[in-house]
Design an enzyme around this catalytic site. Structure first.
Site, PDB file in Angstrom:
ATOM      1  N   SER A 154       0.859  -1.183   0.000  1.00 10.75           N
ATOM      2  CA  SER A 154       0.000   0.000   0.000  1.00 10.75           C
ATOM      3  C   SER A 154       0.898   1.237   0.000  1.00 10.75           C
ATOM      4  O   SER A 154       2.035   1.182   0.476  1.00 10.75           O
ATOM      5  CB  SER A 154      -0.857   0.010   1.263  1.00 10.75           C
ATOM      6  OG  SER A 154      -1.492   1.256   1.415  1.00 10.75           O
ATOM      7  N   TYR A 167      -1.540  -0.455  10.384  1.00 11.23           N
ATOM      8  CA  TYR A 167      -1.672  -0.907   8.987  1.00 11.23           C
ATOM      9  C   TYR A 167      -0.452  -0.434   8.182  1.00 11.23           C
ATOM     10  O   TYR A 167       0.152  -1.206   7.436  1.00 11.23           O
ATOM     11  CB  TYR A 167      -2.966  -0.328   8.416  1.00 11.23           C
ATOM     12  CG  TYR A 167      -3.208  -0.605   6.958  1.00 11.23           C
ATOM     13  CD1 TYR A 167      -3.728  -1.830   6.532  1.00 11.23           C
ATOM     14  CD2 TYR A 167      -2.936   0.366   5.984  1.00 11.23           C
ATOM     15  CE1 TYR A 167      -3.961  -2.071   5.186  1.00 11.23           C
ATOM     16  CE2 TYR A 167      -3.169   0.121   4.645  1.00 11.23           C
ATOM     17  CZ  TYR A 167      -3.684  -1.092   4.246  1.00 11.23           C
ATOM     18  OH  TYR A 167      -3.917  -1.339   2.913  1.00 11.23           O
TER      19      TYR A 167
HETATM   20  P1  NAD Z   1     -11.271  -5.873   0.613  1.00  7.35           P
HETATM   21  O1  NAD Z   1     -11.632  -5.815   2.040  1.00  7.35           O
HETATM   22  O2  NAD Z   1     -12.350  -5.828  -0.409  1.00  7.35           O
HETATM   23  O3  NAD Z   1     -10.369  -7.143   0.302  1.00  7.35           O
HETATM   24  C1  NAD Z   1      -9.544  -7.795   1.231  1.00  7.35           C
HETATM   25  C2  NAD Z   1      -9.800  -9.266   1.079  1.00  7.35           C
HETATM   26  O4  NAD Z   1      -8.941  -9.994   1.949  1.00  7.35           O
HETATM   27  C3  NAD Z   1     -11.243  -9.613   1.459  1.00  7.35           C
HETATM   28  O5  NAD Z   1     -11.804 -10.438   0.451  1.00  7.35           O
HETATM   29  C4  NAD Z   1     -11.088 -10.355   2.753  1.00  7.35           C
HETATM   30  O6  NAD Z   1     -12.100 -11.294   2.984  1.00  7.35           O
HETATM   31  C5  NAD Z   1      -9.716 -11.011   2.532  1.00  7.35           C
HETATM   32  N1  NAD Z   1      -9.126 -11.473   3.777  1.00  7.35           N
HETATM   33  C6  NAD Z   1      -8.995 -10.799   4.938  1.00  7.35           C
HETATM   34  N2  NAD Z   1      -8.461 -11.587   5.875  1.00  7.35           N
HETATM   35  C7  NAD Z   1      -8.242 -12.789   5.289  1.00  7.35           C
HETATM   36  C8  NAD Z   1      -7.713 -14.017   5.746  1.00  7.35           C
HETATM   37  N3  NAD Z   1      -7.328 -14.199   7.017  1.00  7.35           N
HETATM   38  N4  NAD Z   1      -7.603 -15.043   4.877  1.00  7.35           N
HETATM   39  C9  NAD Z   1      -8.000 -14.893   3.588  1.00  7.35           C
HETATM   40  N5  NAD Z   1      -8.539 -13.764   3.105  1.00  7.35           N
HETATM   41  C10 NAD Z   1      -8.656 -12.719   3.946  1.00  7.35           C
HETATM   42  O7  NAD Z   1     -10.261  -4.679   0.380  1.00  7.35           O
HETATM   43  P2  NAD Z   1      -9.292  -4.366  -0.849  1.00  7.35           P
HETATM   44  O8  NAD Z   1      -9.191  -2.912  -0.927  1.00  7.35           O
HETATM   45  O9  NAD Z   1      -9.674  -5.126  -2.050  1.00  7.35           O
HETATM   46  O10 NAD Z   1      -7.902  -4.915  -0.295  1.00  7.35           O
HETATM   47  C11 NAD Z   1      -7.065  -5.791  -1.016  1.00  7.35           C
HETATM   48  C12 NAD Z   1      -5.617  -5.508  -0.664  1.00  7.35           C
HETATM   49  O11 NAD Z   1      -5.282  -4.213  -1.144  1.00  7.35           O
HETATM   50  C13 NAD Z   1      -5.341  -5.492   0.842  1.00  7.35           C
HETATM   51  O12 NAD Z   1      -4.099  -6.094   1.105  1.00  7.35           O
HETATM   52  C14 NAD Z   1      -5.297  -3.999   1.163  1.00  7.35           C
HETATM   53  O13 NAD Z   1      -4.532  -3.729   2.281  1.00  7.35           O
HETATM   54  C15 NAD Z   1      -4.664  -3.473  -0.122  1.00  7.35           C
HETATM   55  N6  NAD Z   1      -4.866  -2.039  -0.365  1.00  7.35           N
HETATM   56  C16 NAD Z   1      -6.114  -1.517  -0.545  1.00  7.35           C
HETATM   57  C17 NAD Z   1      -6.238  -0.160  -0.777  1.00  7.35           C
HETATM   58  C18 NAD Z   1      -7.585   0.492  -0.995  1.00  7.35           C
HETATM   59  O14 NAD Z   1      -7.663   1.722  -0.952  1.00  7.35           O
HETATM   60  N7  NAD Z   1      -8.634  -0.262  -1.231  1.00  7.35           N
HETATM   61  C19 NAD Z   1      -5.116   0.655  -0.828  1.00  7.35           C
HETATM   62  C20 NAD Z   1      -3.879   0.087  -0.650  1.00  7.35           C
HETATM   63  C21 NAD Z   1      -3.750  -1.271  -0.426  1.00  7.35           C
END
Ligand code: NAD
Length: 260
Positions: A154, A167
């Site tokens: 991120s 985080y």
């Molecule tokens: P999201 O919450 O839609 O997706 C995260 C996914 O991880 C979910 O499907 C959740 O069920 C799964 N998950 C959580 N714990 C888990 C576990 N123990 N085992 C298996 N699966 C698990 O959010 P997102 O935005 O799609 O996030 C995806 C990735 O992108 C994450 O690593 C997040 O930190 C990163 N990210 C997101 C953003 C943003 O702005 N959305 C920005 C930077 C980084």
């Protein structure tokens, strides 16, 4: 003339595929020709995604996986390899976040975030990486087509952000983990890169954008806008492909300039 990236014949294993970025990464990798293994805890959602991908003519498989449980990781990776094929591409995407000031972080908050974002990501990479290394060692020279690991970090790993300090710490660790893996595994033809998205509207943060604080935050972004999961399509396909063979240990920001 046109330029295409073809992932036909490749197997991609995506963690946290049930929503947000993981679901979109799965769709686009399948569109590029890869067989996708959709993994996560919410199997019903994964099955719905599988049906969507199959409806578009893609090849998708569902496996239950909790990345905080090392036995679950070993079992999902083993099943993927026997049921679908050797994993060529890992998208290490599952992640969680909590919001609080640093003085209010509890041990539970800390463990919750690190267990998924850092420890979970490491042991998924290790389990898949061990198998890629074995293939690389056993392959006749020039026959191993190379492994690709994309760790979803991120911009918060590049720049400490208020109220999501733990985080940010967990994602900074992912960035350094990426470099540590890339240094050791490059010689086996495995490229490990970190993708650092900026603010993208997904399940992890959707509730926030309609709040006053959320709207204020968007107003402070360089171009006063959020990203969409599709905005990362080209990067994920590139990092998963042969065409990125010279890119290893890179930390690629896709954050609309936020981390500058
Ligand atoms: P999201 O919450 O839609 O997706 C995260 C996914 O991880 C979910 O499907 C959740 O069920 C799964 N998950 C959580 N714990 C888990 C576990 N123990 N085992 C298996 N699966 C698990 O959010 P997102 O935005 O799609 O996030 C995806 C990735 O992108 C994450 O690593 C997040 O930190 C990163 N990210 C997101 C953003 C943003 O702005 N959305 C920005 C930077 C980084």
């Amino acid at each position: 003339m046109s330029y295409t990236i073809d992932l036909s014949g490749r197997v991609a294993f995506i963690t946290g595929a049930s929503s947000g970025l993981g679901a979109q990464f799965s769709r686009v990798l399948a569109r590029a020709g890869a067989a996708v293994v959709l993994t996560g805890r919410r199997v019903e959602k994964l099955k719905t995604l599988r049906a969507q991908i199959e409806g578009e003519g893609g090849d998708a498989h569902v496996l239950e996986l909790d990345v905080t449980d090392v036995d679950s990781i070993k079992s999902a990776v083993a099943h993927a390899e026997t049921e679908v094929g050797s994993i060529d591409i890992l998208v290490n995407n599952a992640g969680v976040s909590t919001t609080q000031r640093m003085q209010e972080v509890t041990e539970e908050d800390y463990d919750f975030v690190f267990a998924t974002n850092t420890k979970g990501m490491f042991f998924v990479a290790q389990e898949v990486g061990k198998r890629m290394i074995a293939r690389s060692r056993g392959a006749a020279p020039g026959t191993f087509t190379g492994g690709r690991i994309i760790n979803v970090a991120s911009m918060a790993g590049l720049r400490a952000l208020p109220q999501i300090g733990v985080y940010s710490m967990s994602k900074a660790a992912v960035i350094h983990m990426t470099r540590a893996l890339a240094i050791e595994w490059g010689r086996f033809g495995i490229n490990v890169n970190a993708l650092c998205p900026g603010y993208i509207d997904t399940e992890i943060n959707h509730h926030h954008w309609s709040t006053e604080q959320g709207r204020k935050l968007v107003g402070m972004l360089p171009r006063k806008r959020l990203g969409k999961p599709e905005d990362l399509d080209a990067l994920i396909v590139l990092l998963a492909s042969d065409q990125s063979h010279f890119v290893n240990g890179a930390v690629v920001a896709a954050d609309d300039g936020f981390s500058l």
